[in-house]
Write a protein that holds these residues in place. Structure first.
Motif, short mmCIF file in Angstrom:
data_model
loop_
_atom_site.label_atom_id
_atom_site.label_comp_id
_atom_site.label_asym_id
_atom_site.label_seq_id
_atom_site.Cartn_x
_atom_site.Cartn_y
_atom_site.Cartn_z
N ARG A 59 0.82 -1.22 0.00
CA ARG A 59 0.00 0.00 0.00
C ARG A 59 0.85 1.26 0.00
NH1 ARG A 59 -4.67 -1.33 4.37
NH2 ARG A 59 -5.93 -2.63 3.02
N ILE A 60 2.12 1.14 0.31
CA ILE A 60 2.99 2.32 0.32
C ILE A 60 3.15 2.78 -1.12
CG2 ILE A 60 5.26 3.24 0.91
CD1 ILE A 60 5.52 0.88 2.91
N LYS A 61 2.72 3.98 -1.38
CA LYS A 61 2.78 4.52 -2.74
C LYS A 61 4.23 4.51 -3.22
CE LYS A 61 1.32 8.39 -5.53
NZ LYS A 61 0.66 9.68 -5.56
N GLY A 62 4.47 3.89 -4.35
CA GLY A 62 5.81 3.84 -4.92
C GLY A 62 6.54 2.53 -4.69
N VAL A 63 6.09 1.73 -3.71
CA VAL A 63 6.74 0.44 -3.47
C VAL A 63 6.24 -0.52 -4.54
CG1 VAL A 63 6.93 -1.54 -1.91
CG2 VAL A 63 7.11 0.77 -1.01
N LYS A 87 12.89 7.11 3.84
CA LYS A 87 12.39 7.48 5.17
C LYS A 87 10.92 7.10 5.33
CE LYS A 87 11.86 11.31 8.35
NZ LYS A 87 12.00 12.75 8.59
N THR A 88 10.12 7.36 4.31
CA THR A 88 8.70 7.01 4.34
C THR A 88 8.51 5.51 4.46
OG1 THR A 88 8.18 8.95 3.00
CG2 THR A 88 6.52 7.19 3.05
N ILE A 89 9.31 4.75 3.73
CA ILE A 89 9.22 3.29 3.77
C ILE A 89 9.60 2.77 5.15
CG2 ILE A 89 10.20 1.15 2.84
CD1 ILE A 89 10.48 2.72 0.15
N LYS A 90 10.69 3.29 5.72
CA LYS A 90 11.13 2.85 7.05
C LYS A 90 10.09 3.19 8.11
CE LYS A 90 16.08 3.10 6.16
NZ LYS A 90 17.35 3.76 6.56
N THR A 91 9.47 4.36 8.00
CA THR A 91 8.43 4.74 8.95
C THR A 91 7.23 3.80 8.84
OG1 THR A 91 9.14 7.05 8.85
CG2 THR A 91 6.91 6.63 9.68
N SER A 94 8.06 0.58 10.52
CA SER A 94 7.99 0.79 11.97
C SER A 94 6.55 0.72 12.46
CB SER A 94 8.60 2.15 12.32
OG SER A 94 8.31 2.51 13.63
N LYS A 95 5.64 1.31 11.71
CA LYS A 95 4.22 1.31 12.10
C LYS A 95 3.59 -0.08 12.01
CE LYS A 95 3.40 6.15 11.13
NZ LYS A 95 2.72 7.14 10.32
N LEU A 96 4.31 -1.03 11.39
CA LEU A 96 3.85 -2.42 11.35
C LEU A 96 4.37 -3.21 12.55
CD1 LEU A 96 4.34 -3.18 7.56
CD2 LEU A 96 2.18 -2.92 8.78
N GLY A 97 5.26 -2.59 13.33
CA GLY A 97 5.77 -3.25 14.53
C GLY A 97 7.18 -3.80 14.39
N TYR A 98 7.88 -3.43 13.34
CA TYR A 98 9.22 -3.94 13.09
C TYR A 98 10.22 -2.79 13.04
CZ TYR A 98 6.62 -8.06 11.62
OH TYR A 98 5.77 -9.13 11.58
N ASP A 99 11.46 -3.07 13.46
CA ASP A 99 12.53 -2.11 13.30
C ASP A 99 12.85 -1.98 11.81
OD1 ASP A 99 12.73 -1.89 16.05
OD2 ASP A 99 14.50 -3.17 16.21
N ALA A 100 13.32 -0.81 11.41
CA ALA A 100 13.75 -0.58 10.03
C ALA A 100 15.02 0.27 10.08
CB ALA A 100 12.65 0.13 9.24
N ASP A 101 16.16 -0.43 10.11
CA ASP A 101 17.46 0.22 10.30
C ASP A 101 17.42 1.02 11.60
OD1 ASP A 101 18.68 -0.89 8.05
OD2 ASP A 101 18.19 0.81 6.76
N GLU A 102 17.64 2.34 11.51
CA GLU A 102 17.71 3.17 12.71
C GLU A 102 16.33 3.55 13.25
OE1 GLU A 102 17.10 5.80 9.29
OE2 GLU A 102 18.48 4.14 9.61
N VAL A 103 15.27 3.29 12.50
CA VAL A 103 13.91 3.61 12.93
C VAL A 103 13.38 2.44 13.74
CG1 VAL A 103 11.58 4.24 12.19
CG2 VAL A 103 13.56 5.04 10.88
N LYS A 104 13.13 2.66 15.01
CA LYS A 104 12.65 1.60 15.90
C LYS A 104 11.17 1.33 15.69
CE LYS A 104 16.57 0.91 17.66
NZ LYS A 104 17.29 -0.24 17.17
N VAL A 108 3.13 0.45 19.95
CA VAL A 108 1.73 0.01 19.87
C VAL A 108 1.58 -1.07 18.80
CG1 VAL A 108 -0.63 0.75 19.36
CG2 VAL A 108 0.85 2.21 20.74
N ALA A 109 2.21 -0.85 17.66
CA ALA A 109 2.15 -1.84 16.58
C ALA A 109 2.88 -3.12 16.99
CB ALA A 109 2.76 -1.27 15.30
N TYR A 110 4.01 -2.98 17.66
CA TYR A 110 4.76 -4.14 18.11
C TYR A 110 3.92 -4.99 19.07
CZ TYR A 110 8.27 -7.00 20.44
OH TYR A 110 8.97 -8.07 20.96
N GLU A 111 3.23 -4.36 19.98
CA GLU A 111 2.39 -5.09 20.95
C GLU A 111 1.23 -5.81 20.27
OE1 GLU A 111 3.03 -5.79 24.08
OE2 GLU A 111 4.90 -4.66 23.88
N SER A 112 0.81 -5.34 19.10
CA SER A 112 -0.30 -6.00 18.40
C SER A 112 0.15 -7.22 17.59
CB SER A 112 -1.02 -5.00 17.49
OG SER A 112 -0.22 -4.68 16.38
#
Length: 120
Positions: A59-63, A87-91, A94-104, A108-112
């Motif tokens: 769903r990420i536009k451009g992926v 940066k948008t992809i890494k964010t 992250s919102k899916l609950g996974y680390d993405a390089d330096e973006v933790k 809330v997503a991790y707990e789900s």
């Protein structure tokens, strides 16, 4: 003679411009290997996390495509730089609950995530 030289110069200019423009076209598509944290060996097939991950990544536009490598804990993303950036992809990852390089990972997503997808 001058007229021929002028015509050749103009033609050469347009040819160089066309080649330069064509060369830039290939740079729109990029590949990035992102280090992540995957704690189970079946994230691709996990009924909850796997389908959620797949749906949201695409769903990420451009992926255009991604490859999840659970063994090496990486996500290889193929994307169009005119539509998104790293940066948008890494964010989004992250919102899916996974680390993405330096973006933790978003907590809330991790707990789900299912328990199998969390650190033991």
């Amino acid at each position: 003679m001058k007229n021929t030289f002028l015509k050749q110069s103009i033609l050469l200019f347009f040819m160089l411009f066309a080649v330069a423009s064509f060369g830039q076209e290939g740079k729109k598509n990029q590949k990035a290997v992102i280090k992540t944290s995957i704690h189970c060996d079946h994230c691709k097939e996990c009924e909850t996390c796997g389908s959620k991950f797949q749906t949201n990544m695409l769903r990420i536009k451009g992926v255009r495509m991604y490859e999840l490598d659970e063994k090496n804990m990486t996500i290889t993303v193929y994307y169009n730089t005119t539509k998104t950036d790293l940066k948008t992809i890494k964010t989004a990852i992250s919102k899916l609950g996974y680390d993405a390089d330096e973006v933790k990972a978003d907590m809330v997503a991790y707990e789900s995530l299912d328990n199998c997808c969390k650190k033991a």
